[in-house]
Design an enzyme around this catalytic site. Structure first.
Site, mmCIF file in Angstrom:
data_model
loop_
_atom_site.group_PDB
_atom_site.id
_atom_site.type_symbol
_atom_site.label_atom_id
_atom_site.label_comp_id
_atom_site.label_asym_id
_atom_site.label_seq_id
_atom_site.Cartn_x
_atom_site.Cartn_y
_atom_site.Cartn_z
ATOM 1 N N ASP A 125 0.843 -1.194 0.000
ATOM 2 C CA ASP A 125 0.000 0.000 0.000
ATOM 3 C C ASP A 125 0.885 1.252 0.000
ATOM 4 O OD1 ASP A 125 -2.384 1.346 0.018
ATOM 5 O OD2 ASP A 125 -3.202 0.317 1.762
ATOM 6 N N ASP A 183 -10.931 2.478 -3.169
ATOM 7 C CA ASP A 183 -11.332 1.260 -2.465
ATOM 8 C C ASP A 183 -12.793 0.913 -2.749
ATOM 9 O OD1 ASP A 183 -8.882 1.608 -1.292
ATOM 10 O OD2 ASP A 183 -9.622 1.613 0.772
HETATM 11 C C1 GLA Z 1 -6.101 1.261 1.820
HETATM 12 C C2 GLA Z 1 -6.233 0.180 0.769
HETATM 13 C C3 GLA Z 1 -7.270 -0.848 1.200
HETATM 14 C C4 GLA Z 1 -6.853 -1.449 2.526
HETATM 15 C C5 GLA Z 1 -6.680 -0.352 3.555
HETATM 16 C C6 GLA Z 1 -6.095 -0.881 4.839
HETATM 17 O O1 GLA Z 1 -7.264 2.034 1.932
HETATM 18 O O2 GLA Z 1 -6.590 0.734 -0.487
HETATM 19 O O3 GLA Z 1 -7.400 -1.851 0.224
HETATM 20 O O4 GLA Z 1 -5.665 -2.173 2.353
HETATM 21 O O5 GLA Z 1 -5.811 0.678 3.077
HETATM 22 O O6 GLA Z 1 -5.860 0.099 5.769
#
Ligand code: GLA
Length: 367
Positions: free
Chosen positions: A156, A217
């Site tokens: 990430d 997301d």
């Molecule tokens: C980001 C990512 C998600 C998840 C969260 C975890 O938002 O895009 O897919 O991994 O972090 O904190």
């Protein structure tokens, strides 16, 4: 002049994700969308982020027919870590929630013929505030994951700037490679730099990552699926050519089996993700799926289309005034897949079309 050796090492540098993994879109299960950052194992022992959850999901994948269909990765997301690194500077799991450690969990997952994925973050902290992987920690963390027997890394990009990301994502690719352990490398880089060229270099991404999160997301709603779908197809000229064996656009998890989608909307997500050559990574509670939901996620035809060895991502062909949308994906042996999606909200709609309109030559086709 390049001698043969330096040419070879240049090639190795550029093709650092070319380790024979993810030749078709990865399939599996990931904790985030359904289980989030629930760390309260006192109150919620079944659903908190702990080794119990991942062992249970491995059992389900193994016993309920998922593995045979290709769902093989069990992927830990954020919130698995202890808030501090160990005395040697290595990441370590939260000792209360993962008392056996990640290496043991990997063994467990492997004993069921499955693979283990883990989460880290290019930056000072993960998105939920756990220890991040700054540039100076990249080698250590890659080696730790390899030592534990991890098979897949989601990297990430919270709490870092574009320059650190530009250095860090390729560096992690090299570091993973240098461990000698084949690991799938999933990059969230594009999300953090605006998702599109010129900020995002999809050729470079394809060379260093096996898959990448392009956009926001996913959440547990049809609104969210629509939002992602619309962005992916509006921008298909940029992103569709970037996909191929070993390099996939990732519109995020399948949310089928949760609370937000009707059965028809679940079918739509499965069909669209299959046409898109998207990773099929579920985030749901495999302990309690009903039969109709399970049938959608285990639909063999959808999976065959998704896993087609040519690896050509499908495209949106038409959006009609009637709000019928048509999607098309070329497959091996002159086959192709078509999906018709109704975005109407009134009645079932009788849609007429023709081979010509769908881009097919006159001829005889088997449907
Ligand atoms: C980001 C990512 C998600 C998840 C969260 C975890 O938002 O895009 O897919 O991994 O972090 O904190």
């Amino acid at each position: 002049m390049f001698g043969p050796m330096s040419l070879l090492s240049l090639f190795a540098l550029v093709q650092s994700n070319d380790n024979g993994l993810a030749l078709t879109p990865p399939m599996g299960w990931m904790a985030w969308e359904r289980f989030r950052c629930d760390t309260d194992c006192q109150e919620d022992p079944e659903n908190c982020i702990s080794e119990v959850l991942f062992r249970d999901m491995a059992d389900r994948l193994y016993e309920d027919g998922w593995r045979e269909l290709g769902y093989e990765y069990v992927i830990i997301d954020d919130c698995w870590m202890s808030k501090a690194r160990d005395q040697d500077g290595r990441l370590q799991p939260d000792p209360d929630r993962f008392p056996s450690g990640i290496a043991r969990l990997a063994e467990y997952v492997h004993s069921r013929g499955l693979k283990l994925g883990i989460y880290a973050d290019m930056g000072r902290y993960t998105c939920m505030g756990f220890p991040g992987t700054t540039l100076d920690r990249i080698k250590t963390d890659a080696q730790t994951f390899a030592d534990w027997g991890v098979d897949y890394l989601k990297f990430d990009g919270c709490s870092s700037n574009p320059l650190e990301q530009m250095l860090g994502y390729p560096l992690m690719s090299k570091a993973l490679n240098a461990t000698g352990r084949p690991m799938v490398y999933s990059c969230s880089w594009p999300v953090y730099v605006g998702s599109l060229p010129p900020e995002v270099n999809y050729t470079l991404l394809g060379n260093i990552c096996h898959l990448w999160r392009n956009y926001y997301d996913i959440q547990d709603s049809w609104e969210s699926v629509k939002f992602i779908k619309d962005w992916f197809f509006k921008n298909q000229d940029y992103i569709q050519p970037a996909a191929g064996p070993g390099r996939w656009n990732d519109p995020d998890m399948l949310i089928i089996g949760n609370f937000g989608l009707s059965l028809d909307q679940s079918r739509a997500q499965m069909a669209l993700w299959s046409i898109m050559a998207a990773p099929l990574i579920m985030s749901n509670n495999l302990r309690q799926l009903d039969a109709s939901t399970q049938a959608i996620l285990q639909n063999k035809l959808a999976i065959i289309i998704n896993q087609d060895p040519l690896g050509i991502q499908g495209r949106q062909l038409l959006t009609e005034k009637s709000k019928i949308e048509v999607y098309w994906r070329p497959l091996v042996d002159s086959n192709s897949a078509l999906a018709f999606l109704s975005m109407r909200s009134d009645m079932p709609y009788l849609y007429h079309t023709s081979l010509g309109k769908l881009g097919y030559d006159v001829g005889i086709y088997q449907v």
